[in-house]
Enzyme design. Structure first.
Site, PDB file in Angstrom:
ATOM      1  N   HIS A  38      40.242  48.380  20.411  1.00 33.80           N
ATOM      2  CA  HIS A  38      40.322  47.234  21.327  1.00 33.80           C
ATOM      3  C   HIS A  38      39.385  46.131  20.861  1.00 33.80           C
ATOM      4  O   HIS A  38      38.638  46.296  19.900  1.00 33.80           O
ATOM      5  CB  HIS A  38      40.009  47.658  22.767  1.00 33.80           C
ATOM      6  CG  HIS A  38      38.638  48.242  22.986  1.00 33.80           C
ATOM      7  ND1 HIS A  38      37.497  47.472  23.093  1.00 33.80           N
ATOM      8  CD2 HIS A  38      38.218  49.534  23.113  1.00 33.80           C
ATOM      9  CE1 HIS A  38      36.462  48.255  23.301  1.00 33.80           C
ATOM     10  NE2 HIS A  38      36.859  49.511  23.305  1.00 33.80           N
ATOM     11  N   HIS A  70      36.216  39.860  26.812  1.00 34.32           N
ATOM     12  CA  HIS A  70      37.178  38.974  27.483  1.00 34.32           C
ATOM     13  C   HIS A  70      36.398  38.073  28.416  1.00 34.32           C
ATOM     14  O   HIS A  70      35.256  38.360  28.760  1.00 34.32           O
ATOM     15  CB  HIS A  70      38.211  39.809  28.251  1.00 34.32           C
ATOM     16  CG  HIS A  70      37.608  40.873  29.135  1.00 34.32           C
ATOM     17  ND1 HIS A  70      37.122  40.617  30.396  1.00 34.32           N
ATOM     18  CD2 HIS A  70      37.350  42.189  28.918  1.00 34.32           C
ATOM     19  CE1 HIS A  70      36.642  41.727  30.916  1.00 34.32           C
ATOM     20  NE2 HIS A  70      36.747  42.700  30.040  1.00 34.32           N
ATOM     21  N   ASP A  94      54.623  51.670  56.192  1.00 33.11           N
ATOM     22  CA  ASP A  94      54.156  50.483  56.912  1.00 33.11           C
ATOM     23  C   ASP A  94      52.646  50.284  56.793  1.00 33.11           C
ATOM     24  O   ASP A  94      52.020  49.637  57.624  1.00 33.11           O
ATOM     25  CB  ASP A  94      54.577  50.546  58.385  1.00 33.11           C
ATOM     26  CG  ASP A  94      54.027  51.783  59.066  1.00 33.11           C
ATOM     27  OD1 ASP A  94      53.433  52.627  58.365  1.00 33.11           O
ATOM     28  OD2 ASP A  94      54.189  51.910  60.293  1.00 33.11           O
TER      29      ASP A  94
END
Ligand code: GLY
Ligand code: MN
Ligand code: MN
Length: 448
Positions: A350, A354, A39
């Site tokens: 890579h 971006h 919770d």
């Protein structure tokens, strides 16, 4: 205090509505709260699209734009005020606050959504909505439309067309306003200072997570309660794991440490990588590779200017990286051929950057049709070349193995060229060494 005014949010809604086809409606849901364990929830982060248009920070809300609606074009559904819930969980604006403080023309309790929204959609030809992002909300949208379809025999007009909202909205988000650039500069400044702090605090024998803690400390005390993404703190060969976030190893004398960490400030991200020696002094091989990456990064940054296309910084970086790898003997052959055959991918797997904005990997198209997007003032992108020599790469001399380096800055395209938002984080290797030497504690002489 929000650095973005109510006017800024209103202007965004106006701009979007002005681009929508006549007789249409746009629907944007807030992000749901997410469970972390049983919770307890993760700290709430509003959906970027929703926040971009509303500035409204609460979950369980839906923004509706209906250009030309006489009773109000901007309708917000949100949680009602609830004294008991507010005592436990904090303040809610309620529909009254949505109108008074967040500029909604009209606001309703979120519990009335099923009852009211079909009536707002009915008679509109087109629905702008981002289908496929949230399956549960997609189902609601279809139910609302089906409610209208079920009533066609009574003269109801269901919408005839769904239009992807992201094309319009994400193109707007790609271009940063002067006010947004100020917020991004603040995120960049906080992050640059944190990288400086890490260089000052780093010592052999520390754990990677202890260095990460320096970032969380510096971010939080400057009002950036959460990083824009999980910080990467990789010592030695851990730097070669691109998304390394375990951060649970010891930082060793003689190794480099790669830190990719960025603050999120008022929903805008910074994204900086620095790589520096744990003990404050580069080895010969570390320095040689570092110099190649830095040269590539500077070449890529020079290629960021209006009129150049998206891929030009990447191409500029690639050329320098491959040239450097050949000069150091890690690759053999002609630079152009090694680029064409992608032989470099063993060391550089890579891309060079971006878009950057409210999301670290921000929205916006990289291509228009088949062509790379042309850079224009107001766009912000990262420039982040690197070189990574795997610890087990037996095709290269052992002295290079396990070295991973990336250098990343955030760059704004300006009328005249570019502005490096993150220039305050040192990357010149001599400067880094001088800085680290200055703060190194004097070794105590051992007692005889
Ligand atoms: N920190 C994620 C990236 O640099 O793209
Ligand atoms: Mn990045
Ligand atoms: Mn990064």
């Amino acid at each position: 205090m929000s650095m973005l005014s109510k006017k800024e949010f209103a202007a965004r809604r106006r701009e979007l509505m002005d681009q929508m086809e006549p007789n249409s409606i746009a629907i944007v849901p807030a992000a749901p709260a997410r469970t972390r364990s049983r919770d307890t929830e993760y700290p709430y982060r509003q959906d970027s699209d929703f926040f971009y248009l509303s500035g409204f920070p609460e979950p369980e809300a839906v923004l509706v734009l209906i250009p030309g609606r006489p009773h109000g074009e901007y309708v917000l559904f949100c949680r009602e005020r609830d004294r008991a819930m507010e005592i436990w969980n904090g303040f809610r604006a309620g529909p009254e606050g949505a109108v008074k403080d967040f500029g909604a023309d009209d606001a309703f309790p979120i519990g009335d959504l099923d009852e009211i929204l079909p009536g707002l959609i009915e008679g509109r030809e087109r629905v702008y909505y981002q289908m496929g992002r949230d399956a549960e909300f997609d189902r609601h949208v279809m139910n609302w439309v089906n409610t209208i379809r079920a009533k066609v025999r009574s003269g109801a007009h269901p919408p005839g067309e769904f239009i992807a909202l992201d094309h319009l909205l994400h193109d707007m988000r790609l271009f940063k306003s002067p006010a947004e650039i100020k917020v991004m500069q603040k995120a960049a400044d906080i992050t640059a200072n944190a990288h400086l702090r890490a260089m000052e605090k780093c010592r052999p024998g520390m754990m990677e997570f202890q260095l990460e803690a320096e970032f969380l400390h510096e971010f939080s005390r400057e009002g950036s309660r959460f990083p824009a993404y999980s910080s990467i703190v990789g010592g030695g060969a851990n730097a070669c794991v691109l998304h390394y976030i375990d951060n649970d190893c010891e930082l060793k004398d003689g190794d480099l440490v790669l830190i990719d960490a960025g603050a999120e400030y008022q929903h805008y991200a910074a994204d900086i990588t620095r790589t520096f020696p744990v003990n404050g002094k580069f080895s010969r091989e570390q320095r040689a590779l570092y110099d190649v990456v830095l040269k590539a990064q500077l070449a890529a940054i020079r290629a960021v200017k209006p009129g150049n296309h998206w891929n030009e910084p990447h191409e500029a970086a690639l050329k320098e990286l491959v040239k450097g790898l050949v000069e150091l003997g890690l690759l053999q052959g002609k630079v152009d051929e090694l680029i064409a055959s992608e032989a470099y991918r063993r060391f550089y797997m890579h891309r060079t950057g971006h878009w950057l904005g409210m999301d670290v990997h921000d929205v916006g198209d990289y291509k228009v049709g088949d062509e790379w997007r042309v850079l224009e003032p107001g766009m912000v992108l990262t420039v982040e070349p690197g070189l990574y020599v795997a610890a087990d790469d037996d095709t290269v001399d052992s002295k290079w193995r396990g070295i991973g380096i990336r250098i990343e800055d955030d760059v704004l395209v300006t009328e005249k060229g570019r502005k490096i938002l993150t220039a305050a984080a040192p990357k010149d290797p001599d400067e880094i060494e001088a800085l680290m030497a200055k703060v190194k504690p004097k070794r105590k002489k051992k007692a005889a």
